[in-house]
Design an enzyme around this catalytic site. Structure first.
Site, PDB file in Angstrom:
ATOM      1  N   SER A 156      35.164  -4.866 -15.266  1.00 48.63           N
ATOM      2  CA  SER A 156      36.103  -3.745 -15.340  1.00 48.63           C
ATOM      3  C   SER A 156      36.294  -3.119 -13.969  1.00 48.63           C
ATOM      4  O   SER A 156      35.371  -3.093 -13.146  1.00 48.63           O
ATOM      5  CB  SER A 156      35.567  -2.679 -16.305  1.00 48.63           C
ATOM      6  OG  SER A 156      36.316  -1.480 -16.226  1.00 48.63           O
ATOM      7  N   TYR A 169      28.992   2.343 -20.002  1.00 48.63           N
ATOM      8  CA  TYR A 169      29.998   1.276 -19.927  1.00 48.63           C
ATOM      9  C   TYR A 169      29.989   0.644 -18.532  1.00 48.63           C
ATOM     10  O   TYR A 169      29.947  -0.583 -18.392  1.00 48.63           O
ATOM     11  CB  TYR A 169      31.373   1.864 -20.238  1.00 48.63           C
ATOM     12  CG  TYR A 169      32.520   0.881 -20.138  1.00 48.63           C
ATOM     13  CD1 TYR A 169      32.765  -0.045 -21.146  1.00 48.63           C
ATOM     14  CD2 TYR A 169      33.377   0.902 -19.036  1.00 48.63           C
ATOM     15  CE1 TYR A 169      33.832  -0.932 -21.069  1.00 48.63           C
ATOM     16  CE2 TYR A 169      34.434   0.015 -18.948  1.00 48.63           C
ATOM     17  CZ  TYR A 169      34.662  -0.896 -19.961  1.00 48.63           C
ATOM     18  OH  TYR A 169      35.720  -1.776 -19.861  1.00 48.63           O
TER      19      TYR A 169
END
Length: 264
Positions: A156, A169
């Site tokens: 990400s 995350y």
């Protein structure tokens, strides 16, 4: 047949994924559905792991509308690692093993770091990282036996900083980048490549956590060199390349598909 046509056909063949069996987690999500359909159109078989009934129904309907074959949907809770392993081992026997693993599924709670319990942190790690480890462990014997395999971890843009309240995350995505490099070194002798794709800020369900969608869209475009939002085809094209023979000499890398947000 002239030389130019022959070279063109060879290039197309190198990019082919026809006949490959792809294990794809989170395959019915915002980017997952369109990339799954792209793989099916290219002649691959996809085992789509996703436990969202509404999204999996949408994926099945979309594949049916195009009369696409080769799709198997498995509704598995990725947080139950023992059940995941058992189910995947059974599926692997049915399909003859997995040639490709794409670790895409993720959960992304958002709140200040100090408000997370350690159990919440571990829950994110279990779904975003540990489930991917199980997928690779199940797929690895088949890949090694065939001296060919492709593993792609979905990282990400958040791993590069710039987002608050997403510590678990971001931590999980960093772990996937680390595993990408470790696996690439370890599996390369068996003809297996391992890479990561780091998507930028794509308009998916993940954006719904932002209170000001229009302001966030402006924020994204301000940071990108390419002044348009990314779409599923951008991810599908990158994935297709990395899991094809054309990328056989590329491993241990993280490819940023983000419109030029991060450059290094």
């Amino acid at each position: 047949m002239n030389m130019q046509l022959t070279q063109t056909m060879e290039k197309v063949s190198m990019m082919s994924i026809a006949g490959k069996v792809i294990l794809y987690t989170g395959a019915a999500g915002g980017l997952g559905t369109e990339t799954t359909l792209s793989f099916l159109r290219a002649g691959a078989r996809v085992v789509a792991v996703d436990n969202n009934p509404e999204k999996t129904a949408g994926l099945l309907e979309a594949a049916a509308r195009e009369n696409l074959s080769g799709l198997t949907v498995k509704a598995i809770d990725l947080s139950d690692l023992a059940a995941l392993r058992q189910e995947l081992e059974a599926v692997a026997k049915d399909v003859g093993g997995f040639d490709v693993v794409i670790n895409n599924a993720a959960i992304y709670p958002s709140k200040p770091f100090e408000d997370y319990t350690i159990e919440e942190m571990q829950a994110v790690q279990r779904v975003n990282v540990d489930a991917g480890i199980v997928c690779v462990q199940v797929a690895l014997p088949h890949m090694r036996a065939n001296n060919w395999g492709r593993i792609v971890n979905i990282a990400s843009v958040t791993f590069y900083g710039g987002w608050a309240n997403l510590s678990p995350y971001v931590q999980s995505k960093g772990a996937l980048v680390g595993l990408t490099r470790g696996w690439a070194r370890e599996f390369g002798a068996y003809g297996i490549t391992v890479n990561a794709i780091s998507p930028g800020a794509f308009p998916t369900d993940a954006e719904k956590i932002h209170p000001d969608p229009e302001g966030y869209a402006r924020f994204v475009l301000d940071h990108q060199a390419v002044k348009r939002r990314g779409g599923p085809a951008d991810i599908a094209n990158a994935l297709t390349f990395l899991i094809s023979d054309a990328a056989g000499f590329i491993t241990g890398q993280t490819l940023n598909v983000d419109g030029g947000w991060v450059m290094h």
